[in-house]
Design a protein around this motif. Structure first.
Motif, PDB file in Angstrom:
ATOM      1  N   SER A 185       0.830  -1.218   0.000  1.00  0.00           N
ATOM      2  CA  SER A 185       0.000   0.000   0.000  1.00  0.00           C
ATOM      3  C   SER A 185       0.858   1.259   0.000  1.00  0.00           C
ATOM      4  CB  SER A 185      -0.910   0.017   1.226  1.00  0.00           C
ATOM      5  OG  SER A 185      -0.145   0.323   2.381  1.00  0.00           O
ATOM      6  N   ALA A 186       0.236   2.349  -0.407  1.00  0.00           N
ATOM      7  CA  ALA A 186       0.915   3.645  -0.388  1.00  0.00           C
ATOM      8  C   ALA A 186       1.269   4.029   1.056  1.00  0.00           C
ATOM      9  CB  ALA A 186       0.023   4.700  -1.029  1.00  0.00           C
TER      10      ALA A 186
ATOM     11  N   CYS B 133       6.384   7.448  -6.324  1.00  0.00           N
ATOM     12  CA  CYS B 133       6.034   6.101  -6.797  1.00  0.00           C
ATOM     13  C   CYS B 133       5.707   6.184  -8.292  1.00  0.00           C
ATOM     14  CB  CYS B 133       4.828   5.561  -6.025  1.00  0.00           C
ATOM     15  SG  CYS B 133       4.339   3.897  -6.531  1.00  0.00           S
ATOM     16  N   ILE B 134       6.279   5.262  -9.051  1.00  0.00           N
ATOM     17  CA  ILE B 134       5.977   5.184 -10.490  1.00  0.00           C
ATOM     18  C   ILE B 134       4.579   4.566 -10.656  1.00  0.00           C
ATOM     19  CG2 ILE B 134       6.657   4.107 -12.674  1.00  0.00           C
ATOM     20  CD1 ILE B 134       9.561   4.024 -11.580  1.00  0.00           C
TER      21      ILE B 134
ATOM     22  N   GLN C 283      -4.593   7.496  -4.257  1.00  0.00           N
ATOM     23  CA  GLN C 283      -4.103   6.831  -3.040  1.00  0.00           C
ATOM     24  C   GLN C 283      -2.718   7.358  -2.658  1.00  0.00           C
ATOM     25  OE1 GLN C 283      -4.625   5.011   0.057  1.00  0.00           O
ATOM     26  NE2 GLN C 283      -6.197   4.451  -1.417  1.00  0.00           N
ATOM     27  N   LEU C 284      -1.876   7.533  -3.648  1.00  0.00           N
ATOM     28  CA  LEU C 284      -0.520   8.043  -3.379  1.00  0.00           C
ATOM     29  C   LEU C 284      -0.590   9.459  -2.812  1.00  0.00           C
ATOM     30  CD1 LEU C 284       1.272   6.746  -6.590  1.00  0.00           C
ATOM     31  CD2 LEU C 284       1.797   6.064  -4.231  1.00  0.00           C
TER      32      LEU C 284
ATOM     33  N   ALA D  83      -2.991  10.874  -1.281  1.00  0.00           N
ATOM     34  CA  ALA D  83      -3.576  10.857   0.068  1.00  0.00           C
ATOM     35  C   ALA D  83      -2.525  10.469   1.111  1.00  0.00           C
ATOM     36  CB  ALA D  83      -4.754   9.885   0.115  1.00  0.00           C
ATOM     37  N   ASN D  84      -1.462   9.818   0.656  1.00  0.00           N
ATOM     38  CA  ASN D  84      -0.398   9.391   1.573  1.00  0.00           C
ATOM     39  C   ASN D  84       0.901  10.175   1.386  1.00  0.00           C
ATOM     40  OD1 ASN D  84      -1.290   6.894   3.223  1.00  0.00           O
ATOM     41  ND2 ASN D  84      -2.175   6.588   1.204  1.00  0.00           N
ATOM     42  N   ASN D  85       0.761  11.338   0.797  1.00  0.00           N
ATOM     43  CA  ASN D  85       1.930  12.234   0.629  1.00  0.00           C
ATOM     44  C   ASN D  85       3.069  11.646  -0.177  1.00  0.00           C
ATOM     45  OD1 ASN D  85       1.048  14.547   1.914  1.00  0.00           O
ATOM     46  ND2 ASN D  85       1.341  13.543   3.909  1.00  0.00           N
ATOM     47  N   ILE D  86       2.738  10.841  -1.168  1.00  0.00           N
ATOM     48  CA  ILE D  86       3.752  10.321  -2.096  1.00  0.00           C
ATOM     49  C   ILE D  86       3.475  10.945  -3.466  1.00  0.00           C
ATOM     50  CG2 ILE D  86       4.651   8.260  -3.247  1.00  0.00           C
ATOM     51  CD1 ILE D  86       3.980   6.666  -0.791  1.00  0.00           C
TER      52      ILE D  86
END
Ligand code: PEP
Length: 248
Positions: free
Chosen positions: A78-79, A90-91, A114-115, A117-120
């Motif tokens: 998961s992210a 993340c690619i 999703q990314l 939302a998770n600061n990626i």
């Protein structure tokens, strides 16, 4: 001012010692702080790579994540987990994920949400196949990819995305888009982004990917809308990868 970025996608390569030696080689040989260097190793390397680059300007990306927050998805990551291990990027949407794992832009859009939302920060890959280029459909194809993958994103979230234009016919084939072909598409992508972002589209980094090597990087990176590269094969060798980074 947008960032210059060179990201190395190791794909499914290297054993533990080989991978950690590669990180050491990049850390020890890097002599610029003007280019953001991102390493995207396979999942098992992420923790060690994050530790090794801790006191440097290098950051770490994952090559994939799942679109759900958490749950019963054996084998997936998961992210939120990636974020907790120190991944900054993340690619998503890589042509190999599209081709071998059936991923489309609707799914990629969920992963991007999703990314974020998770600061990626997502590195969003798009690009046409050889048949699509030969049929002169490349602008239409890439335009649609961008539209569906990035639909519904808030303006401030769009600004966190790095776009990578990767014509499928140039990935791992030794064949590179000419600087003119790449610039044309990068200009088109920036124009597309400007429909939502207006002038702020100038702040989005757009990377080129597809058989970038030390001997062609300089000319590609000197194009107006090419802000760096997503590098596959040549990122597995620290000498070549550093030469590409230093060719800016
Ligand atoms: C990639 O993995 O995204 C890529 C561009 O690979 P290569 O540089 O080997 O063509």
């Amino acid at each position: 001012m947008r960032e210059k970025i060179v990201a190395g996608n190791w794909k499914m390569n290297l054993t533990k010692n080989e991978g950690l030696l590669l990180v050491d080689g990049v850390v020890n040989g890097l002599n610029t702080a003007d280019v953001k260097v991102i390493l995207a190793p396979p999942f098992p390397f992420i923790s060690d790579t994050v530790s090794k680059v801790e006191k440097t300007t290098i950051t770490v990306a994952a090559q994939n994540c799942h679109q759900s927050e958490s749950g019963a998805f054996t084998g997936e990551v998961s992210a939120a987990t990636l974020q907790s291990f120190g991944c900054d990027y993340c690619i998503v949407g890589h042509s190999e994920r599209r081709q071998y794992f059936g991923e489309d832009d609707t799914l990629v859009n969920e992963k991007i949400e999703q990314l974020l939302a998770n600061n990626i920060k997502p590195i969003y890959c798009c690009g046409e196949s050889l048949e699509q280029r030969q049929a002169e459909e490349h602008f239409e194809v890439v335009g649609k990819q961008i539209q569906s993958a990035l639909s519904g994103l808030k303006r401030e979230d769009l600004l966190k995305i790095v776009v990578a234009y990767e014509p499928v016919w140039a990935i791992g084939t030794g064949e590179t888009a000419t600087p003119k072909q790449a610039q044309e598409m990068h200009g088109f992508i920036r124009e597309k982004l400007s429909q939502v972002l207006r002038d702020e589209a100038e702040n989005v980094s757009i990377l080129y990917g597809g058989s970038v090597k030390p001997d062609n990087a300089k000319e590609l990176f000197s194009q107006k809308d090419i802000d760096g590269g997503l590098i596959g094969g040549a990122s597995l060798n620290s000498t070549d990868f550093l030469a590409i980074i230093h060719s800016f």
